[in-house]
Design an enzyme around this catalytic site. Structure first.
Site, short mmCIF file in Angstrom:
data_model
loop_
_atom_site.label_atom_id
_atom_site.label_comp_id
_atom_site.label_asym_id
_atom_site.label_seq_id
_atom_site.Cartn_x
_atom_site.Cartn_y
_atom_site.Cartn_z
N HIS A 327 0.80 -1.11 0.03
CA HIS A 327 -0.07 -0.03 -0.07
C HIS A 327 0.65 1.14 -0.02
CE1 HIS A 327 -3.44 2.28 1.07
NE2 HIS A 327 -2.94 3.11 1.84
N HIS A 406 -5.94 4.10 14.16
CA HIS A 406 -7.09 3.94 13.35
C HIS A 406 -6.90 2.88 12.24
CE1 HIS A 406 -5.44 7.45 11.71
NE2 HIS A 406 -5.81 7.35 10.54
FE LIG Z 1 -5.50 7.64 8.65
#
Ligand SMILES: [Fe+2]
Length: 516
Positions: A327, A406
């Site tokens: 990624h 997160h």
């Molecule tokens: Fe983020």
């Protein structure tokens, strides 16, 4: 035999395209944009309403054509190096100095620019925060850009020429006979709802959802609702002591991301009626004051220079990404960046999350769990955004402060964590999301925390993380191997003793001697 070709018809709705080129426009603007522009990032442009007005081979003639006045605006120290030297000469009907004095004004805006910890009106948001769409003005209230500007958060203070602020604007009226001048910093305006007519001293800019424009410190402008628009909303990122720049491309080479030629600059424009009482509302150190004058501030017949507002269509972004594995960091989607005084860390990056191909193989393609050092403010301009939650709708926003943990939790997200064939796919279609990343710790205003009424300071209910259970602790293979690792470690420790422990070494020698 070549494979049968599927012909591509021009698209018409810019919010449903994969890229600007789907529109197959021969012009560099969308069909409904009524204005013409000049091209090219950071040029020293020049423009004149009446050809032949610009002085030739000098800046300050004794007499400018038509009795115009020469006025300069600078944006850097006089002796700044050429690459950082910014100024524009204006040839105007009346100098800006011709006015009737400064006055204080009342406003319905919520402007807060002091983001220092000692200011009790601003606070951190330690948890993830999400906002539903920020409220638009009621029909009973006429709110123009001056009154419809609300600071969400920021860091630093314009008085120090250090820091930045985030705003939303929510308006239902055009600025009538009043102009705005921000003497604190540069506004990067991102339209989310409703087309805008942005009149600047240097000419007209049409701004629509999916486009951004930058208006530099000290430049006067007026924002009007576009044709047929009743309400408009958008986001503003203001930088203090810095300026928006194109990011360097490094090994990518000379082209891609936001290409320089796609930045559009206005051509000279003059108000047809220059008479009448005008107000120039200044934002100075986060406070409004007002200049009154009996003539239009939009009276330039000609100008030349490089302090000129510009616009950019986010659908033109030439996206780059992983074509083999892993990624790619979202910094690859930086449209514009503003430097901080730390050479290794930007003050603010403005990022694009538009439609693109996702082709990495043997990779968890989605954003991995992270605790990035940067603060992240995300906003959806149109479409379904990044599907963060039901509250993440166009016109709202979300925030994660630096090192706030997160990541995803949806079924599709979890499903991606399996070994599988990775087929190329188009992602983030029919939507446009932006992100403002900053190295700074944001403090948030009362308007953002409570006043706007759409705040949810726990955008992610901790229960959602239940979809990510501990699959390690009760795994029999992991358990057996952990036991073995522990035993091996003990064995190794015992065998290693001889290197450091003279007693153990003696024992080893004795056992060897005895053995002989
Ligand atoms: Fe983020």
């Amino acid at each position: 035999m070549p494979a049968p070709m599927k012909e591509r018809e021009p698209a018409t709705d810019p919010t449903k395209i994969f890229h600007y080129t789907d529109l197959q426009r021969k012009k560099p603007t969308r069909e409904n944009d009524p204005y013409t522009y000049m091209h090219g990032w950071n040029n020293r442009h020049q423009s004149e309403v009446i050809p032949g007005t610009l002085p030739v081979a000098q800046n300050n003639p004794q007499e400018v054509r038509f009795g115009l006045y020469t006025e300069g605006i600078t944006y850097s120290a006089f002796a700044a190096p050429r690459a950082h030297n910014y100024s524009t000469y204006m040839y105007r009907v009346r100098p800006a100095a011709a006015h009737n004095g400064y006055k204080k004004i009342e406003s319905k805006a919520h402007i807060q620019n002091c983001f220092l910890s000692l200011n009790p009106e601003v606070e951190t948001l330690p948890e993830q925060a999400e906002w539903g769409p920020f409220p638009l003005p009621e029909d009973s209230d006429k709110i123009d850009f001056v009154d419809g500007l609300h600071t969400l958060g920021g860091s630093g203070d314009p008085n120090l020429r250090e820091g930045m602020a985030l705003y939303v604007y929510a308006i239902n009226a055009s600025m009538e006979k009043r102009a705005f001048c921000n003497t604190d910093g540069d506004f990067l305006i991102c339209a989310q709802q409703g087309n805008l007519d942005v009149q600047t001293e240097f000419g007209m800019i049409f701004l629509q959802p999916g486009e951004i424009c930058v208006i530099q410190r000290g430049v006067r402008f007026r924002i009007a609702l576009g044709p047929g628009v009743e309400k408009a909303r958008g986001y503003i990122t203001e930088v203090w002591g810095s300026m928006w720049e194109l990011p360097d491309l490094g090994p990518l080479g000379g082209h891609s991301l936001a290409n320089p030629r796609d930045f559009l600059y206005p051509v000279a424009h003059i108000d047809e009626d220059l008479s009448g009482d005008w107000a120039v509302v200044n934002k100075n150190n986060g406070k409004y004051n007002c200049l009154e004058q009996d003539h239009s501030p939009f009276d330039l017949v000609a100008w030349h220079g490089n302090v000129v507002p510009y616009k950019y269509d986010l659908t033109k972004f030439a996206s780059q990404n992983a074509t083999s594995i892993d990624h790619t960091d979202p910094s690859v989607n930086t449209v514009l960046t503003a430097k901080s005084r730390d050479p290794n860390t930007p003050l603010a990056d403005f990022l694009w999350f538009g439609p693109r191909w996702d082709v990495a193989s043997n990779t968890f393609r989605l954003p991995y769990f992270h605790r990035n050092s940067a603060s992240e403010f995300l906003a959806c301009l149109y479409g379904e955004g990044l599907g963060r939650s039901d509250d993440f709708q166009p016109g709202g926003g979300s925030f994660e402060g630096g090192h706030t943990p997160h990541g995803g939790f949806s079924e599709a997200y979890v499903d991606e964590m399996r070994i599988q064939e990775s087929e190329p796919r188009k992602i983030l279609e029919n939507q446009m999301t932006i992100m403002v990343e900053s190295s700074r710790t944001f403090l948030w205003t009362e308007y953002a925390r409570v006043g706007c009424g759409t705040t949810n300071t726990r955008g992610t209910d901790p229960k959602v993380w239940d979809t990510l259970p501990d699959r390690f602790s009760n795994n029999p293979e992991a358990k057996a191997l952990l036991k073995r690792v522990k035993e091996d470690k003990k064995l190794m420790e015992e065998r290693s003793k001889v290197y450091f422990d003279d007693g153990a070494l003696k024992e080893l020698l004795n056992s060897k001697t005895n053995g002989c």
